[in-house]
Write an enzyme that holds these catalytic residues in place. Structure first.
Site, PDB file in Angstrom:
ATOM      1  N   CYS A 103      31.060  40.678  39.297  1.00  0.00           N
ATOM      2  CA  CYS A 103      32.509  40.513  39.273  1.00  0.00           C
ATOM      3  C   CYS A 103      32.868  39.450  40.302  1.00  0.00           C
ATOM      4  CB  CYS A 103      33.192  41.837  39.598  1.00  0.00           C
ATOM      5  SG  CYS A 103      34.973  41.668  39.759  1.00  0.00           S
ATOM      6  N   HIS A 143      26.334  48.637  37.832  1.00  0.00           N
ATOM      7  CA  HIS A 143      25.718  47.381  38.262  1.00  0.00           C
ATOM      8  C   HIS A 143      24.443  47.744  39.031  1.00  0.00           C
ATOM      9  CE1 HIS A 143      28.762  44.341  37.088  1.00  0.00           C
ATOM     10  NE2 HIS A 143      29.484  45.433  36.956  1.00  0.00           N
TER      11      HIS A 143
HETATM   12  P1  HMG Z   1      49.042  37.774  38.996  1.00  0.00           P
HETATM   13  O1  HMG Z   1      48.949  36.452  39.646  1.00  0.00           O
HETATM   14  O2  HMG Z   1      49.437  38.941  39.837  1.00  0.00           O
HETATM   15  O3  HMG Z   1      49.930  37.725  37.699  1.00  0.00           O
HETATM   16  O4  HMG Z   1      47.622  38.087  38.323  1.00  0.00           O
HETATM   17  P2  HMG Z   1      51.403  37.298  37.480  1.00  0.00           P
HETATM   18  O5  HMG Z   1      51.939  38.195  36.422  1.00  0.00           O
HETATM   19  O6  HMG Z   1      52.146  37.182  38.782  1.00  0.00           O
HETATM   20  O7  HMG Z   1      51.253  35.830  36.845  1.00  0.00           O
HETATM   21  C1  HMG Z   1      50.774  34.712  37.592  1.00  0.00           C
HETATM   22  C2  HMG Z   1      50.276  33.643  36.651  1.00  0.00           C
HETATM   23  O8  HMG Z   1      49.183  34.154  35.860  1.00  0.00           O
HETATM   24  C3  HMG Z   1      51.302  33.171  35.658  1.00  0.00           C
HETATM   25  O9  HMG Z   1      50.968  31.834  35.336  1.00  0.00           O
HETATM   26  C4  HMG Z   1      51.029  34.022  34.457  1.00  0.00           C
HETATM   27  O10 HMG Z   1      51.460  33.442  33.274  1.00  0.00           O
HETATM   28  C5  HMG Z   1      49.525  34.098  34.473  1.00  0.00           C
HETATM   29  P3  HMG Z   1      51.665  30.600  36.061  1.00  0.00           P
HETATM   30  O11 HMG Z   1      53.118  30.800  35.832  1.00  0.00           O
HETATM   31  O12 HMG Z   1      51.291  30.681  37.518  1.00  0.00           O
HETATM   32  O13 HMG Z   1      51.073  29.398  35.374  1.00  0.00           O
HETATM   33  N1  HMG Z   1      48.987  35.304  33.823  1.00  0.00           N
HETATM   34  C6  HMG Z   1      48.093  35.300  32.819  1.00  0.00           C
HETATM   35  N2  HMG Z   1      47.468  34.298  32.178  1.00  0.00           N
HETATM   36  C7  HMG Z   1      46.615  34.643  31.195  1.00  0.00           C
HETATM   37  N3  HMG Z   1      46.346  35.918  30.839  1.00  0.00           N
HETATM   38  C8  HMG Z   1      46.938  36.939  31.469  1.00  0.00           C
HETATM   39  C9  HMG Z   1      47.862  36.634  32.500  1.00  0.00           C
HETATM   40  N4  HMG Z   1      48.600  37.404  33.308  1.00  0.00           N
HETATM   41  C10 HMG Z   1      49.293  36.574  34.110  1.00  0.00           C
HETATM   42  N5  HMG Z   1      46.648  38.198  31.094  1.00  0.00           N
HETATM   43  C11 HMG Z   1      46.132  39.142  36.800  1.00  0.00           C
HETATM   44  C12 HMG Z   1      47.368  39.308  37.673  1.00  0.00           C
HETATM   45  C13 HMG Z   1      45.657  40.505  36.384  1.00  0.00           C
HETATM   46  C14 HMG Z   1      46.507  38.311  35.583  1.00  0.00           C
HETATM   47  C15 HMG Z   1      45.066  38.400  37.611  1.00  0.00           C
HETATM   48  O14 HMG Z   1      44.888  39.093  38.799  1.00  0.00           O
HETATM   49  C16 HMG Z   1      43.750  38.264  36.888  1.00  0.00           C
HETATM   50  O15 HMG Z   1      43.651  37.598  35.871  1.00  0.00           O
HETATM   51  N6  HMG Z   1      42.679  38.872  37.437  1.00  0.00           N
HETATM   52  C17 HMG Z   1      41.374  38.751  36.853  1.00  0.00           C
HETATM   53  C18 HMG Z   1      40.667  40.015  37.012  1.00  0.00           C
HETATM   54  C19 HMG Z   1      39.331  39.959  36.308  1.00  0.00           C
HETATM   55  O16 HMG Z   1      39.201  39.463  35.199  1.00  0.00           O
HETATM   56  N7  HMG Z   1      38.316  40.507  36.990  1.00  0.00           N
HETATM   57  C20 HMG Z   1      37.029  40.638  36.421  1.00  0.00           C
HETATM   58  C21 HMG Z   1      36.994  41.686  35.340  1.00  0.00           C
HETATM   59  S1  HMG Z   1      37.063  43.347  35.971  1.00  0.00           S
HETATM   60  C22 HMG Z   1      35.408  43.723  36.277  1.00  0.00           C
HETATM   61  O17 HMG Z   1      34.560  42.887  36.161  1.00  0.00           O
HETATM   62  C23 HMG Z   1      35.086  45.144  36.585  1.00  0.00           C
HETATM   63  C24 HMG Z   1      34.484  45.915  35.394  1.00  0.00           C
HETATM   64  O18 HMG Z   1      33.317  45.256  34.909  1.00  0.00           O
HETATM   65  C25 HMG Z   1      34.104  47.335  35.841  1.00  0.00           C
HETATM   66  C26 HMG Z   1      33.294  47.300  37.153  1.00  0.00           C
HETATM   67  O19 HMG Z   1      32.152  46.814  37.148  1.00  0.00           O
HETATM   68  O20 HMG Z   1      33.875  47.719  38.137  1.00  0.00           O
HETATM   69  C27 HMG Z   1      35.475  46.044  34.249  1.00  0.00           C
HETATM   70 MG    MG Z   2      31.393  45.389  35.765  1.00  0.00          MG
END
Ligand code: HMG
Ligand code: MG
Length: 302
Positions: A240, A209
């Site tokens: 992010c 970034h």
């Molecule tokens: P959680 O709350 O710990 O998950 O989230 P959970 O298993 O306890 O589930 C809670 C709820 O989320 C449930 O729904 C699940 O069904 C749902 P509810 O019963 O409450 O209605 N759920 C999901 N729904 C859709 N897709 C899924 C999923 N998993 C659970 N896969 C979780 C854990 C990882 C899902 C959450 O923390 C999350 O979605 N985080 C988003 C993280 C993200 O996208 N961050 C940005 C991308 S990373 C980034 O940008 C960095 C990178 O570019 C490199 C860098 O620059 O560093 C890659």
């Molecule tokens: Mg990134």
């Protein structure tokens, strides 16, 4: 110096670039960006994330976006899958590669994916196993590889540890990510060296970034180590949601301009790439966040 003669860029604009946008970006616009990027010669595009729509609402249309892409032969389409739920949701979209994303700092791991580093590896393991059994490539992102918005400086040892853990569960490639763009060339080289203790030169990439304007310098520093794969973002989009204040990835346009100027091949048509960045920037109603793009667009206008 062992500069590569060819570099592969993964455009992460549709995913990293757009995930942080507050306003709704319709699936057709995301698909339009992917189409323009592949027309410009990108052979790897990170399209979307199968994550919780409550956490990242902008990526809620992941399946729709994947379904709408006219796939171009030779192009690989990747998606983020943090857990089995995400992986299973992604499967019907037939991704060529999935990305599990962990972090080198505990605090960021918790903020981003709601679990510790150790727990994240446990969650990734069945995802990696499932993907590899189906012949889907697996990449791992190591976030906060030089600095964390919550913990400050991150030591290379932390990167080494996550790289080792990812290697142990079968992740084939790791991306060393400066999530908040605080790295400078020597620090980024140290983080990359840490990853290289467990992965070969062909199995690592840089993901920088550009918050502090260091990403191009950091890219050059890694090129000098022989690293030849980088994530970049069209029009410099991105950030992010769990790294407040961090701006986008280094602009693909700027990296392509630098590489071509150094005689390094990317297979990308810079003019068409500028058009792709202009397309999404026009939609977002702001100028592309790329110096090369600004210069070339000014030249065109003149
Ligand atoms: P959680 O709350 O710990 O998950 O989230 P959970 O298993 O306890 O589930 C809670 C709820 O989320 C449930 O729904 C699940 O069904 C749902 P509810 O019963 O409450 O209605 N759920 C999901 N729904 C859709 N897709 C899924 C999923 N998993 C659970 N896969 C979780 C854990 C990882 C899902 C959450 O923390 C999350 O979605 N985080 C988003 C993280 C993200 O996208 N961050 C940005 C991308 S990373 C980034 O940008 C960095 C990178 O570019 C490199 C860098 O620059 O560093 C890659
Ligand atoms: Mg990134």
């Amino acid at each position: 110096m062992q500069l590569p003669i060819r570099v592969k860029l993964v455009d992460v604009g549709p995913r990293d670039g757009l995930q942080n946008e507050k306003g709704h970006v319709p699936a057709e616009v995301k698909i339009g960006l992917v189409h323009r990027l592949q027309e410009a010669g990108l052979t790897e595009i990170e399209v979307t994330s199968f994550v919780s729509p409550k956490w990242v609402p902008q990526m809620a249309d992941a399946a729709e976006v994947m379904a709408g892409i006219h796939r171009k032969p030779g192009v690989r389409y990747s998606v983020l899958t943090p857990n089995l739920k995400g992986f299973e949701a992604a499967l019907p979209s037939r991704p060529d590669e999935i990305v599990v994303f962990g972090a080198a700092s505990e605090a960021f791991s918790r903020k981003n994916i709601n679990c510790s580093i150790a727990e994240s590896i446990e969650r990734f393991a069945p995802v990696v196993e499932g993907a590899r059994a189906k012949g889907i490539a697996v990449r791992g992102a190591i976030s906060t590889a030089v600095g964390c918005p919550y913990e400050g400086d991150v030591a290379p040892d932390r990167v080494e540890l996550v790289a080792r853990l990812m290697k142990e569960i079968g992740v084939q490639h790791v991306g060393v990510a400066d999530t908040i763009g605080v790295g400078t060339p020597r620090k980024v080289q140290a983080a990359m060296e840490a990853a290289l203790r467990h992965y070969g030169l062909d199995e690592v990439s840089g993901h920088f970034h550009d918050t502090y304007g260091q990403a191009l310098g950091n890219t050059l520093a890694c090129l000098e180590m022989g690293v030849w794969q980088f994530d970049t973002s069209s029009a410099g989009l991105g950030g992010c949601p769990y790294a407040k204040g961090a701006t986008g990835n280094v602009a693909t346009e700027d990296v392509v301009y630098m590489l071509h100027g150094m005689g390094i091949d990317t297979g990308i048509d810079l003019d068409k790439l500028i058009d792709a960045g202009k397309f999404i920037s026009d939609f977002l109603q702001r100028p592309p966040n790329s110096r090369a793009s600004t210069a070339i667009l000014n030249k065109r206008a003149g």
